[in-house]
Design an enzyme around this catalytic site. Structure first.
Site, PDB file in Angstrom:
ATOM      1  CD1 TRP A  71      -1.573   0.225  -3.787  1.00 20.98           C
ATOM      2  CD2 TRP A  71      -1.868   1.383  -5.694  1.00 20.98           C
ATOM      3  NE1 TRP A  71      -2.189  -0.591  -4.715  1.00 20.98           N
ATOM      4  CE2 TRP A  71      -2.384   0.098  -5.880  1.00 20.98           C
ATOM      5  CE3 TRP A  71      -1.939   2.298  -6.749  1.00 20.98           C
ATOM      6  CZ2 TRP A  71      -2.963  -0.316  -7.085  1.00 20.98           C
ATOM      7  CZ3 TRP A  71      -2.515   1.898  -7.947  1.00 20.98           C
ATOM      8  CH2 TRP A  71      -3.017   0.606  -8.106  1.00 20.98           C
TER       9      TRP A  71
ATOM     10  CD1 TRP B 141     -17.380  15.859 -16.945  1.00 22.13           C
ATOM     11  CD2 TRP B 141     -18.003  13.941 -15.985  1.00 22.13           C
ATOM     12  NE1 TRP B 141     -16.261  15.075 -16.815  1.00 22.13           N
ATOM     13  CE2 TRP B 141     -16.613  13.885 -16.215  1.00 22.13           C
ATOM     14  CE3 TRP B 141     -18.617  12.849 -15.377  1.00 22.13           C
ATOM     15  CZ2 TRP B 141     -15.834  12.788 -15.894  1.00 22.13           C
ATOM     16  CZ3 TRP B 141     -17.841  11.749 -15.042  1.00 22.13           C
ATOM     17  CH2 TRP B 141     -16.467  11.717 -15.301  1.00 22.13           C
TER      18      TRP B 141
ATOM     19  CG  ASN C 187      -8.277   2.987   0.132  1.00 20.89           C
ATOM     20  OD1 ASN C 187      -8.079   3.970  -0.574  1.00 20.89           O
ATOM     21  ND2 ASN C 187      -8.173   1.747  -0.324  1.00 20.89           N
TER      22      ASN C 187
ATOM     23  CD  GLU D 202      -2.832  -1.048  -0.122  1.00 22.92           C
ATOM     24  OE1 GLU D 202      -3.310   0.020  -0.520  1.00 22.92           O
ATOM     25  OE2 GLU D 202      -2.975  -2.123  -0.733  1.00 22.92           O
TER      26      GLU D 202
ATOM     27  CD1 TRP E  84     -10.207  12.228  -5.767  1.00 22.34           C
ATOM     28  CD2 TRP E  84     -12.136  11.779  -6.813  1.00 22.34           C
ATOM     29  NE1 TRP E  84     -11.227  12.431  -4.876  1.00 22.34           N
ATOM     30  CE2 TRP E  84     -12.423  12.169  -5.494  1.00 22.34           C
ATOM     31  CE3 TRP E  84     -13.193  11.444  -7.650  1.00 22.34           C
ATOM     32  CZ2 TRP E  84     -13.730  12.236  -4.989  1.00 22.34           C
ATOM     33  CZ3 TRP E  84     -14.500  11.514  -7.165  1.00 22.34           C
ATOM     34  CH2 TRP E  84     -14.754  11.901  -5.853  1.00 22.34           C
TER      35      TRP E  84
ATOM     36  CD1 TRP F  65     -12.489  12.697 -13.898  1.00 22.93           C
ATOM     37  CD2 TRP F  65     -10.936  13.351 -12.435  1.00 22.93           C
ATOM     38  NE1 TRP F  65     -11.389  13.116 -14.608  1.00 22.93           N
ATOM     39  CE2 TRP F  65     -10.417  13.522 -13.733  1.00 22.93           C
ATOM     40  CE3 TRP F  65     -10.131  13.699 -11.342  1.00 22.93           C
ATOM     41  CZ2 TRP F  65      -9.137  14.028 -13.983  1.00 22.93           C
ATOM     42  CZ3 TRP F  65      -8.851  14.199 -11.584  1.00 22.93           C
ATOM     43  CH2 TRP F  65      -8.373  14.363 -12.890  1.00 22.93           C
TER      44      TRP F  65
END
Ligand SMILES: Cc1cc2nc3c(=O)[nH]c(=O)nc-3n(C[C@H](O)[C@H](O)[C@H](O)COP(=O)(O)OP(=O)(O)OC[C@H]3O[C@@H](n4cnc5c(N)ncnc54)[C@H](O)[C@@H]3O)c2cc1C
Length: 479
Positions: free
Chosen positions: A281, A309, A344, A278, A385, A362
């Protein structure tokens, strides 16, 4: 040799690469300095909760430095002016700092370095923030990685450096050390979210709690990390993201702490392995931003900048305030407002919901997160995102859409998380807590829930919106 250490997002004395090197090179003639940069406070996506965290961390750092025979020098203004001025005033031969990898900060640091060199002051910059700095791993053809798994594998070939010892001795000096500004003086209202205890000692306490002291207590986060980190009502994660963001904990201290716990107790090995994955990441998204700075402005894959959108401002307001009628989404958004954090798993769910159920850009969600998260970080937030929206480098495929009901039932089966943040649903049976609109009327009555009054009706129909989202993404790709 006298060295000025410029503290930035490394608000600690322990495991601080540039500070440890400065102490070594100068034989402890190190002047500690913090430049409060008005450009940082003025960022439109700045959150009061992060400013409060920094002020708290600086308060503790200042006290630790005073206990070591020095004081934290402070100056407010453009670092390209304040840093060289401080270096000159204290007779420093060089300034040391730990590098940042956000485009704007790296550019600022280059300006500061140029100003220092022009003034005849040396500069040394260090890698400190990440397990593996940008540029240190490359693909077989010399490129940078845009997919996480091969990136992780390449990083695993690079040994994690040992933590640096805490610096115990700093130089007395005559630079000004004014009182820290308050939130109010910096132009921020007191945030609505609860204060997050900030500073090096709090970070170490959080780490010890996560490890479980010896790492062996069965209830400690690390022991449960591999199996339970996805369940938002279980305290199985470390909650160290703000500490990593502002450097109240060194990344090497953290990684080695976790690995050492696993070395002492092999039952922790799977969790330790998962945890370090993690952390990678975090590295990955920092590398993506470094190599592809355009992600700060738009989609990693430019075809997704063409998405049309169609969500409304009212939809956005309902999402922000936790009034969408989908309990797991509303719980997450309310957790964010109340604590400045969100689990998360729930971040992924609410991000998918904003983009693929409410059909909202987003980047609006990214901005909302940045203005409310205590751990808000350009690279990780943007990466998260773009992952959820399906527009990123190694993203969830654009056609994979989270079902908020199934996510709730799977990761919050007992409804404990939803009941905590949506207390108006507390009395609903587990079977309906993630889909109150499907409850028989008598069940709603007994639970004291009146849909549309005490809790919203679902704002959109998930199945319908799923089809619309797929059509919207297909259209953007086809153009
Ligand atoms: C839409 C979205 C936005 C996000 N925004 C941020 C952000 O602004 N700042 C931030 O630090 N994290 C962000 N994350 C990643 C992740 O949600 C948080 O790091 C994590 O929830 C922090 O809790 P923890 O420290 O208990 O995590 P743990 O599970 O204990 O993880 C340990 C550390 O690893 C890092 N980490 C874990 N998962 C990720 C991940 N997916 N991406 C990057 N780093 C990770 C964090 O530094 C974290 O503190 C975001 C994720 C999503 C899906």
């Amino acid at each position: 040799m006298r060295i000025l250490h410029w503290f930035r997002k490394d608000l600690r004395l322990d495991d601080n690469t540039a500070l440890a090197e400065a102490a070594h090179d100068s034989d402890h003639d190190v002047v500690p300095f913090y430049a409060s940069d008005p450009a940082w406070f003025a960022r439109p996506d700045m959150a009061a909760t992060r400013v409060r965290f920094v002020l708290g961390a600086l308060t503790e750092l200042s006290a630790s430095i005073a206990a070591r025979g020095s004081k934290l020098a402070l100056a407010h203004g453009d670092p390209a002016e304040t840093v060289p001025r401080a270096a000159r005033a204290t007779g420093a031969d060089a300034v040391y700092w730990n590098d940042e990898y956000e485009p704007a900060l790296a550019a600022r640091d280059d300006r500061v370095e140029a100003a220092l060199r022009a003034a005849g002051v040396g500069v040394k910059r260090f890698h400190d923030r990440l397990l593996v700095p940008p540029g240190a791993v490359t693909t077989r053809t010399g490129g940078n990685y845009t997919v996480y798994t091969p990136f992780r594998r390449a990083c695993e070939e690079v040994p994690i450096a040992e933590p640096h010892a805490r610096v115990e001795c700093l130089a007395p000096h005559e630079l000004p050390s004014p009182r820290l500004a308050t939130l109010e003086r910096l132009g921020f209202a007191e945030p609505g979210s609860a204060a997050w205890p900030a500073g090096e000692s709090h970070a170490h306490r959080r780490l010890q709690r996560f490890l479980g002291g010896t790492g062996r207590e069965p209830g400690a986060g690390l022991a449960r990390y591999a199996s339970e980190r996805d369940f938002p009502s279980v305290p199985a994660t470390s909650q160290l993201s703000a500490d990593l963001k502002f450097g109240t904990l060194g990344i090497r201290r953290l990684a080695h702490g976790v690995l050492a716990a696993a070395a002492r107790d092999p039952r922790l090995a799977a969790s330790a392995d998962k945890y370090v994955q993690e952390l990678r990441w975090r590295d990955f998204f920092a590398h993506v931003l470094w190599h592809h700075p355009h992600v700060e402005q738009g989609a990693f894959r430019p075809e997704f900048d063409r998405l049309r959108w169609t969500g409304t401002d009212a939809d956005f307001a309902a999402w922000c305030e936790g009034r969408t009628g989908y309990p797991i989404v509303d719980a997450g958004m309310r957790e964010l407002l109340a604590t400045g954090l969100m689990h998360n798993r729930v971040r992924m769910v609410v991000a998918s919901f904003l983009t693929k159920d409410l059909l909202l850009d987003w980047q609006r969600g990214e901005r909302w997160f940045m203005t409310h998260l205590v751990d808000g970080d350009l690279a990780s937030n943007n990466g998260g995102w773009q992952w959820a929206a399906g527009t990123g480098s190694d993203a969830a495929p654009w056609f994979r859409i989270f079902n908020p009901i199934l996510q709730g039932m799977r990761f919050d089966a007992s409804g404990r998380y939803v009941r905590q943040w949506c207390p108006e649903l507390a009395k609903l049976p587990d079977a309906y807590v993630h889909r109150p609109w499907e409850s028989p009327p008598l069940v709603l009555l007994e639970a004291g829930v009146t849909l549309g009054e005490t809790y919203p009706l679902p704002r959109v129909d998930h199945a319908e919106r799923r089809d619309q989202a797929l059509a919207m993404y297909s259209a953007a790709r086809a153009k």
